[in-house]
Design an enzyme around this catalytic site. Structure first.
Site, short mmCIF file in Angstrom:
data_model
loop_
_atom_site.label_atom_id
_atom_site.label_comp_id
_atom_site.label_asym_id
_atom_site.label_seq_id
_atom_site.Cartn_x
_atom_site.Cartn_y
_atom_site.Cartn_z
N HIS A 12 21.71 34.77 40.27
CA HIS A 12 22.68 34.98 41.36
C HIS A 12 23.13 36.44 41.29
CE1 HIS A 12 26.30 33.37 43.78
NE2 HIS A 12 26.36 34.69 43.80
N HIS A 14 24.13 40.12 43.56
CA HIS A 14 24.41 40.89 44.79
C HIS A 14 23.93 42.32 44.58
CE1 HIS A 14 27.03 37.78 46.59
NE2 HIS A 14 27.31 37.50 45.33
N LYS A 95 21.29 29.96 50.98
CA LYS A 95 22.60 30.05 50.36
C LYS A 95 23.64 29.64 51.40
CE LYS A 95 26.02 31.22 47.61
NZ LYS A 95 26.38 32.57 47.17
N HIS A 132 28.02 28.03 47.64
CA HIS A 132 29.30 28.57 47.16
C HIS A 132 30.31 27.44 47.38
CE1 HIS A 132 32.33 31.95 46.59
NE2 HIS A 132 33.05 30.88 46.83
N HIS A 166 27.92 29.63 40.54
CA HIS A 166 29.06 30.18 39.76
C HIS A 166 30.17 29.16 39.51
CE1 HIS A 166 30.46 30.70 43.83
NE2 HIS A 166 29.75 31.79 44.05
N ASP A 238 26.35 36.76 39.30
CA ASP A 238 27.21 37.02 40.46
C ASP A 238 27.75 38.44 40.38
OD1 ASP A 238 28.38 36.55 42.89
OD2 ASP A 238 30.05 35.37 42.11
#
Ligand code: DOR
Ligand code: ZN
Length: 335
Positions: A12, A14, A95, A132, A166, A238
């Site tokens: 995960h 970004h 996602k 999420h 997460h 994350d």
């Protein structure tokens, strides 16, 4: 002491775009690959945009072999759209963000019932769903309130591979135990900090993320599950870089930037718990088994030689502040 990891994965991540991508991509290059989040502005919703984004990531990564597991931002899809996505090289899964729940998620799902026909097709086609999982309730209860949704989806779509992204609570771990089609990622920070570290003293903007860090009991349960080698728990950093000016500001952006120190800090934690033997599974083995992945071959050796974490990383006109900025951690990567 040292350990060599085979093809560590960040499930995960970004990476953003533009100059921020150029700055942060090389800082994940010790990983063999990562699941790349689609919450750009605008979000990555179609396979063409996904491929183009993947190519920008490859350029920013440089020469290091790095397998990109690309995600698309979930919205209601037709069978044709799902088929196209599935056939697109590099595609990993969808996602799903509840609308407005976090950074750049305004276009997410407002009414899950309307998405169920898409989920049914994803189940049949073997496309993973990454979620999420937070409600819009009281900030400390958002994950707990979402667990009912996970449960409903796990029961309704027993063959759909659902990744609880997460997770931050002991209750989420308990739910994962109940359903074989649930797996989960956990971040570095949620193995270490609680809400006290974020807001118990002077406010720590660089530790502020969504979901917010929870109670000691939750942190301890996650840590215990990770170091004991839970087979369906995977590392997903994350790592979520924001420009320093957006973090050290009124209206602080959510996200902890951990990519450059994640592997050394994980080794430190697993070594402290006499669990280095379980690190390979946590950072690669579980993910490869659950998702049938064969990432780029890469060996990373970590040793108990200190690493000084920079106060910030800057280039291309961007500046980001990592977790443990200006501090020393007791393991590092052996180059
Ligand atoms: O803290 C967070 N930051 N949580 C998320 O879900 C998104 C992420 C981001 O993109 O900045
Ligand atoms: Zn994220």
């Amino acid at each position: 002491m040292e350990i060599t990891l085979e093809s560590p994965l960040d499930m995960h991540l970004h990476l953003r775009d533009g100059d921020m991508l150029k700055l942060v991509a090389p800082l994940s290059a010790d990983f063999a690959g990562a699941v790349i989040m689609p919450n750009l502005v605008p979000p990555v919703t179609d396979p063409g945009a996904m491929v183009a984004y993947g190519e920008r990531i490859a350029t920013a990564m440089g020469d290091s072999p790095f397998t990109r597991y690309m995600t698309l931002f979930f919205t209601k899809q037709s069978e044709q759209q799902l088929t196209l996505a599935k056939e697109t090289p590099g595609f990993f899964g969808y996602k799903l963000y509840p609308a407005g729940i976090t950074t750049n998620s305004e276009g997410g799902v407002a009414n899950l019932a309307e998405a169920e026909s898409t989920l049914k097709m994803m189940e049949e086609m073997g496309i993973p769903l990454l979620i999420h999982g937070e409600s819009h309730g009281f900030v400390m209860d958002r994950e707990a309130e979402f667990l009912g949704v996970y449960k409903h989806l796990a029961q309704q779509f027993p063959k759909l591979k659902i990744c609880m992204e997460h997770i931050t609570t002991a209750a989420a771990l308990d739910l994962m135990e109940e359903f074989e089609n649930l797996c989960a990622t956990v971040t570095l920070q949620h193995l270490i900090i609680t809400l006290d570290d974020v807001a118990g003293g002077a406010l720590q903007p660089h530790l502020f993320c969504k979901p917010i860090a929870k109670r000691p009991h939750d942190r301890d349960a996650l840590l215990q599950a990770a170091v004991s080698g839970h087979p369906r728990l995977m590392f997903g950093s994350d790592s979520a870089p924001h420009p320093r000016c957006k973090k050290e500001a009124c209206g602080c952006a959510a996200g902890v930037f951990t990519a450059p120190l994640a592997l050394p800090k994980l080794a430190e934690i697993f070594a402290r718990h006499h669990a280095l033997d379980n690190l390979q599974g946590f950072v690669s083995g579980n993910a490869c088994r659950i998702h049938g992945l064969t990432p780029a071959a890469k060996h990373v050796t970590l040793h108990d030689t200190p690493m000084n974490v920079p106060t910030s990383y800057r280039s291309y006109g961007q500046q980001v502040v990592p977790m443990y900025a200006g501090e020393q951690i007791s393991w590092s990567i052996k180059h």
